[in-house]
Design a protein around this motif. Sequence first.
Motif, short mmCIF file in Angstrom:
data_model
loop_
_atom_site.label_atom_id
_atom_site.label_comp_id
_atom_site.label_asym_id
_atom_site.label_seq_id
_atom_site.Cartn_x
_atom_site.Cartn_y
_atom_site.Cartn_z
N GLU A 97 0.82 -1.21 0.00
CA GLU A 97 0.00 0.00 0.00
C GLU A 97 0.85 1.25 0.00
OE1 GLU A 97 -3.54 -0.15 2.63
OE2 GLU A 97 -2.55 -1.88 3.52
N VAL A 123 -1.68 -0.73 -4.22
CA VAL A 123 -2.46 0.51 -4.30
C VAL A 123 -1.50 1.69 -4.41
CG1 VAL A 123 -4.20 1.97 -3.19
CG2 VAL A 123 -4.20 -0.49 -2.76
N ILE A 153 -5.15 0.61 -8.83
CA ILE A 153 -5.22 -0.54 -7.94
C ILE A 153 -4.93 -1.80 -8.74
CG2 ILE A 153 -6.76 -1.93 -6.48
CD1 ILE A 153 -8.21 0.76 -5.80
N ALA A 168 -10.25 -1.64 -3.42
CA ALA A 168 -9.26 -2.71 -3.58
C ALA A 168 -9.80 -4.00 -2.97
CB ALA A 168 -7.95 -2.30 -2.91
#
Length: 418
Positions: free
Chosen positions: A280, A354, A374, A404
């Motif tokens: 992330e 992401v 994503i 996501a």
Amino acid sequence: VSVGNELLFGETVDTNAAWLGRELTTLGISVVRGFTVGDVAEDIEWAVRKAAQASELVMVTGGLGPTPDDLTKATVAQMFSLPLTCDDQVLETLKVRYSAGGHDEVPVAARGQAEIPQGSTVLENPEGTAPGILLRTQDATVVLLPGVPGELRAIVRGALRPHLEAMRPPHAERVWHHVTHTTGIVESRLTEQVEASMAELPPDVRAPVGVAYLPDVYGVDLRFSAHGASREEALARIAPLLNAIDQVVAPYRFESTSGDLAEAVSTELRARGMQMATAESCTGGLIAKRITDRPGSSDIFAGGVVAYSNRVKVEQLGVHVDDIETFGAVSEVVAHQLAAGVAALLHADVGIGVTGVAGPGGGSEEKPVGTVWIGTCVRGEVETFLGRYSGDRQAIRARAGQAALAAVYRRVLNASKG
Ligand code: ATP
Ligand code: MG
């Protein structure tokens, strides 16, 4: 009737009225009016009188405690000309509570809590010192409850419950709910499509079921409500509506008892013995947090990398430097490589990548704030999509994390078990 200056001044939100409304409706008692007044005797009296004229049951919350601004009990007792008398049993309970708290005796100021309007019924408060009080007057049954939400709920579900059961109209059926959770479709579009599919139902099927749209940053819940002597009976009334909207909601629906998509994802991963890992950037670990908020997540979650700097994306997750230089960190190819990279690094069946612009700064004409790429990698196969999310930094991050998880959910549902 909600009593308290803090409710009028906006310091406290009147959650008691909302909770009571739901609880009474569920019991088949219809709520017709609500009043909010300050800690002023004549205002309390006015509201209780109005409420008693309009209905058979009046619930009053707040102002039952021992402090000088707690006027409810004295005011209501006076309205109905009932003298206050000391209830020995309540006094005894107070003594026990205060001695457990290290006091030799009940403070003088607190003794007033044992005073009960003559002829009324004491409703035991298992969470605090001020008991609830039920009194039957000519106009209505009046119930006085403490303002502290936990105490109010304990009394309503405990000592008051049999009185409420006895009061509901003989043929009143409870209201039961069914909730369909959706994510990934805006409220206006969902409403339009759902209403259109339900419009084809015969009126005698459609009319008895209430439909509410409950949106938040994560999605929209559809709540169906119907009367019924039993849950099954109510659900049988709701079923034709669920059938009618099935096709419309199928791409957005998820199954979860808590309403949290992270639960739905966890359940499906577990059913297939799969593990997930996250890489992330703009969500900063939000997805990993939501998954690990749930106990027992170690079966289905390998771990996550908060790949905030480009260096970490490259050195830890195998993102190609020249791709970042050519396409930027917020790009399809980087989301792809993050998802595949973290799945490989942490030996997981599923990877999420992401990367986006959460704002408020950092946006450009080509990639405005809210642009998020994503990637999801399921058993080695990567898919990517571009999201554009609105709101402030927090909302954009929350929406991107939800999107996501939704993408993973759809893909895992289609993955074979075992
Ligand atoms: P106590 O016996 O503790 O003094 P009380 O009946 O006097 O209770 P209040 O003094 O009115 O109740 O409120 C106690 C607490 O409960 C406060 O923190 C207040 O913010 C909260 N509270 C009061 N009324 C409400 C309400 N309608 N909804 C939510 N919270 C409330
Ligand atoms: Mg008080």
